[in-house]
Design an enzyme around this catalytic site. Structure first.
Site, PDB file in Angstrom:
ATOM      1  N   ASP A  60       0.838  -1.201   0.000  1.00 38.38           N
ATOM      2  CA  ASP A  60       0.000   0.000   0.000  1.00 38.38           C
ATOM      3  C   ASP A  60       0.875   1.254   0.000  1.00 38.38           C
ATOM      4  O   ASP A  60       0.775   2.092   0.895  1.00 38.38           O
ATOM      5  CB  ASP A  60      -0.941  -0.016   1.212  1.00 38.38           C
ATOM      6  CG  ASP A  60      -1.917   1.157   1.241  1.00 38.38           C
ATOM      7  OD1 ASP A  60      -2.128   1.781   0.177  1.00 38.38           O
ATOM      8  OD2 ASP A  60      -2.448   1.463   2.323  1.00 38.38           O
ATOM      9  N   ASN A 102      -2.329   3.246  12.718  1.00 38.95           N
ATOM     10  CA  ASN A 102      -3.619   2.555  12.774  1.00 38.95           C
ATOM     11  C   ASN A 102      -3.405   1.067  12.523  1.00 38.95           C
ATOM     12  O   ASN A 102      -4.137   0.225  13.048  1.00 38.95           O
ATOM     13  CB  ASN A 102      -4.570   3.136  11.726  1.00 38.95           C
ATOM     14  CG  ASN A 102      -5.732   2.212  11.423  1.00 38.95           C
ATOM     15  OD1 ASN A 102      -5.767   1.581  10.367  1.00 38.95           O
ATOM     16  ND2 ASN A 102      -6.660   2.094  12.352  1.00 38.95           N
ATOM     17  N   HIS A 103      -2.389   0.739  11.738  1.00 39.17           N
ATOM     18  CA  HIS A 103      -2.129  -0.642  11.367  1.00 39.17           C
ATOM     19  C   HIS A 103      -0.642  -0.826  11.096  1.00 39.17           C
ATOM     20  O   HIS A 103       0.104   0.147  10.946  1.00 39.17           O
ATOM     21  CB  HIS A 103      -2.933  -1.026  10.122  1.00 39.17           C
ATOM     22  CG  HIS A 103      -2.766  -0.044   8.990  1.00 39.17           C
ATOM     23  ND1 HIS A 103      -3.723   0.885   8.661  1.00 39.17           N
ATOM     24  CD2 HIS A 103      -1.735   0.186   8.134  1.00 39.17           C
ATOM     25  CE1 HIS A 103      -3.306   1.633   7.645  1.00 39.17           C
ATOM     26  NE2 HIS A 103      -2.092   1.230   7.307  1.00 39.17           N
ATOM     27  N   ASP A 170      -4.976  -4.149  11.944  1.00 35.56           N
ATOM     28  CA  ASP A 170      -5.124  -2.983  12.820  1.00 35.56           C
ATOM     29  C   ASP A 170      -4.413  -3.205  14.151  1.00 35.56           C
ATOM     30  O   ASP A 170      -4.482  -4.306  14.735  1.00 35.56           O
ATOM     31  CB  ASP A 170      -6.602  -2.720  13.106  1.00 35.56           C
ATOM     32  CG  ASP A 170      -7.303  -2.013  11.966  1.00 35.56           C
ATOM     33  OD1 ASP A 170      -6.755  -1.998  10.851  1.00 35.56           O
ATOM     34  OD2 ASP A 170      -8.407  -1.479  12.197  1.00 35.56           O
ATOM     35  N   ASP A 200      -1.720   9.453   9.968  1.00 35.71           N
ATOM     36  CA  ASP A 200      -2.463   8.788   8.904  1.00 35.71           C
ATOM     37  C   ASP A 200      -3.770   8.200   9.451  1.00 35.71           C
ATOM     38  O   ASP A 200      -3.794   7.637  10.544  1.00 35.71           O
ATOM     39  CB  ASP A 200      -1.600   7.662   8.315  1.00 35.71           C
ATOM     40  CG  ASP A 200      -2.321   6.881   7.245  1.00 35.71           C
ATOM     41  OD1 ASP A 200      -2.712   7.487   6.233  1.00 35.71           O
ATOM     42  OD2 ASP A 200      -2.508   5.654   7.424  1.00 35.71           O
ATOM     43  N   GLU A 242      -4.895  13.540   9.370  1.00 34.49           N
ATOM     44  CA  GLU A 242      -5.722  13.246   8.206  1.00 34.49           C
ATOM     45  C   GLU A 242      -7.081  12.783   8.741  1.00 34.49           C
ATOM     46  O   GLU A 242      -7.220  11.635   9.164  1.00 34.49           O
ATOM     47  CB  GLU A 242      -5.092  12.156   7.344  1.00 34.49           C
ATOM     48  CG  GLU A 242      -5.926  11.804   6.124  1.00 34.49           C
ATOM     49  CD  GLU A 242      -5.590  10.454   5.523  1.00 34.49           C
ATOM     50  OE1 GLU A 242      -5.839  10.274   4.316  1.00 34.49           O
ATOM     51  OE2 GLU A 242      -5.102   9.567   6.247  1.00 34.49           O
ATOM     52  N   HIS A 307      -1.701  12.793  -2.477  1.00 33.78           N
ATOM     53  CA  HIS A 307      -1.263  11.549  -3.110  1.00 33.78           C
ATOM     54  C   HIS A 307      -2.393  10.546  -3.339  1.00 33.78           C
ATOM     55  O   HIS A 307      -2.207   9.547  -4.031  1.00 33.78           O
ATOM     56  CB  HIS A 307      -0.163  10.896  -2.272  1.00 33.78           C
ATOM     57  CG  HIS A 307      -0.607  10.513  -0.890  1.00 33.78           C
ATOM     58  ND1 HIS A 307      -0.946  11.449   0.059  1.00 33.78           N
ATOM     59  CD2 HIS A 307      -0.771   9.304  -0.297  1.00 33.78           C
ATOM     60  CE1 HIS A 307      -1.287  10.842   1.179  1.00 33.78           C
ATOM     61  NE2 HIS A 307      -1.200   9.542   0.991  1.00 33.78           N
ATOM     62  N   ASP A 308      -3.567  10.788  -2.742  1.00 36.38           N
ATOM     63  CA  ASP A 308      -4.709   9.912  -2.952  1.00 36.38           C
ATOM     64  C   ASP A 308      -5.660  10.528  -3.976  1.00 36.38           C
ATOM     65  O   ASP A 308      -5.355  11.542  -4.583  1.00 36.38           O
ATOM     66  CB  ASP A 308      -5.442   9.682  -1.623  1.00 36.38           C
ATOM     67  CG  ASP A 308      -4.605   8.872  -0.636  1.00 36.38           C
ATOM     68  OD1 ASP A 308      -3.739   8.098  -1.080  1.00 36.38           O
ATOM     69  OD2 ASP A 308      -4.819   9.030   0.582  1.00 36.38           O
TER      70      ASP A 308
END
Length: 539
Positions: A60, A102-103, A170, A200, A242, A307-308
């Site tokens: 990712d 988060n993960h 997660d 993030d 974010e 970037h998304d």
């Protein structure tokens, strides 16, 4: 007295692997980035936001981290990072880095031990279930790839929670040991000189969806813990979240000035594109007015693209379709029915005047402006690439092979280069634009230089200035007795406006789309071109 440097920073976002390759292996690296610091300083950048550069399987785009205390070997060494930080500091450029907690990656040693031993302390670093509940589709981050929040692991003999790809389990934020580890990660990078972190997927971090017995107020309290730890180690460091949430949830992240110092202004960004599609100033005014008042130490980070995909999920379905029709009419330009996977110039069909208008808005709207790498030269996109890859092509430095990004064969590049059409590197690159005083790069340098002279835009008290034209957006910003006004015409037709509540008729033109006649000091009638913009200092 608090150091609010971020209120008037010029932020530049980049991915190390796509910026500059120094050793010819096809992957950008820290030595390559270090070589380009003078370019960034010359552009006027004062703060870099680096996307994840940690060791990762890259399922990712590096957001699947397998070691929080290192640098991906493809991008250099920890020593290269420290040298980069030293050189950036010499040029007065601060650095913030992504904190992706988060993960983790499924390959992270914590997860590997957790799945191997039920009695390991790392077992409770993650969230497990023998019989997980059905997933609510709205909680799945990548609905085109994943259809569940849970995946069964044979070795663990249980299901684990993941809001993103199944390769990204997660972390259990309700576990105090995980929180302590996150603070330790922050402390490590603060010691190496970073000025803060971009958090993030902040909502996923604190919502506790799927975590048994998780209390929202306890998880939200972790934001305060993070802030307290941050300032205990470096008083001027910041947290940038974010958090693409509705207006009534923004207070969760700002708090009373004791949580995040900065938030991405997703709501304003989406209303800005709707206003551009409609050529209607009232829509942009609405976007500003729905933002809640925040503590004076808090700040919005404004952006055009990042970037998304350009997410539109806080708008009504009919409003999303308006934007699609104007800027992404083909299905291949859209993503998940709620986003646009294009860069700005192709969205505007290469109309230079409209491109300038949008970046003039970016630089003057209340908040701190952020550019993404390549925006300063008007880079395009490659819609033949899948998903978000369309806007993640390598930086175009020159007309040399691969745009001067790398001497490696094209098939060895970390990401493709755009090599055909009007946005191909042969026509569009830094070197050619630096020789052209009329290039978008030269314009951007002037715009940033002017913006830095008028900090009122970033930290002043703003208000809407009413005009007699529905397509013209005007606002003022005031600080320490100084006032600036910005006027933007969202339509193609020239307008002559009357400002109904201007503070003073003595206006000095400081930046505009073309030379205008001097304004008569006895008149508040102002001309503005189609898609024009004018910045004024009030004398």
């Amino acid at each position: 007295m608090q150091n609010l440097w971020y209120k008037n920073a010029i932020v530049y976002s980049l991915d190390v692997e796509t910026f500059m390759d120094s050793d010819g292996d096809g992957v950008g690296d820290f030595p390559g980035l270090t070589q380009k610091l003078d370019y960034l300083a010359g552009l006027g950048i004062t703060c870099l936001w680096l996307l994840p550069f940690y060791p990762s399987p890259n399922r990712d785009n590096g957001y699947d981290v397998m070691d929080y205390y290192g640098v991906d070997p493809r991008l250099g060494t920890l020593g290269d990072f420290v040298e980069f930080m030293h050189k950036a500091r010499e040029r007065g450029i601060r650095v913030i880095v992504d904190l992706v907690v988060n993960h983790t990656s499924i390959a992270h040693p914590w997860f590997q031990e957790a799945r191997s031993d039920r009695n390991s302390k790392y077992r409770n670093y993650y969230v497990w279930s023998d019989n997980p509940p059905p997933a609510d589709p709205k909680h799945i981050a990548f609905p085109d790839v994943e259809d569940s929040l849970w995946d069964y692991d044979d070795k663990a003999g249980a299901y684990y929670l993941h809001h993103f790809y199944k390769e990204q389990p997660d972390l259990n934020i309700a576990n105090p040991a995980v929180r302590e580890e996150i603070c330790k990660i922050m402390g490590f990078w603060l010691e190496l000189g970073v000025s803060g972190f971009r958090i993030d997927a902040a909502p996923f971090l604190i919502q506790g969806i799927g975590i048994p017995d998780a209390k929202p107020e306890d998880l939200e309290g972790f934001l305060i813990e993070m802030r307290e730890f941050l300032v205990s180690r470096r008083a001027d460091a910041i947290l940038l979240a974010e958090a693409n949430v509705d207006a009534d949830q923004i207070g969760v992240y700002f708090g009373n000035g004791d949580k995040m110092q900065m938030l991405f202004s997703f709501l304003l960004n989406q209303h800005m594109f709707l206003a551009l599609a409609r050529q209607d100033a009232a829509t942009l005014v609405e976007g500003l007015k729905i933002l809640p008042d925040a503590h004076h130490t808090c700040q919005w980070l404004n952006f055009v693209r990042h970037h998304d995909e350009l997410t539109l999920d806080r708008l009504q379905e009919s409003e999303i379709q308006e934007i699609f029709q104007a800027f992404a009419p083909e299905e291949n330009m859209q993503m998940w029915g709620r986003g646009v996977r294009r860069r700005l110039p192709p969205m505007l069909e290469g109309d230079r005047q409209r491109v300038e208008l949008v970046y003039s808005l970016l630089l003057t709207l209340p908040g701190t402006p952020m550019l993404r790498y390549g925006e300063e030269i008007g880079m395009g996109d490659d819609l033949s690439l899948e998903g978000r890859g369309s806007v993640r092509t390598v930086m175009q430095w020159s007309s040399k092979a691969n745009g001067g990004f790398s001497s490696a064969p094209a098939d060895k590049l970390a990401r493709p280069a755009i090599d055909t059409g009007e946005y191909g590197y042969q026509k569009l690159n830094v070197t050619s634009q630096q020789r052209d005083p009329n290039s978008i790069l030269s314009w951007m340098e002037r715009a940033i230089r002017t913006r830095k002279q008028y900090p009122e835009f970033g930290s002043g008290k703003w208000k809407i200035v009413a005009t007699n034209e529905p397509s013209v957006f005007a606002h003022s910003s005031q600080q320490n007795g100084n006032t600036v006004i910005a006027i933007h015409n969202l339509s193609a037709q020239p307008r002559t406006i009357t400002m109904k509540s201007a503070e003073d008729p003595h206006l000095l033109d400081v930046f505009s789309d073309r030379p205008y006649e001097q304004i008569d000091c006895h008149s508040n009638s102002i001309e503005i071109s189609g898609y024009g913009y004018r910045w004024f200092q009030v004398n």
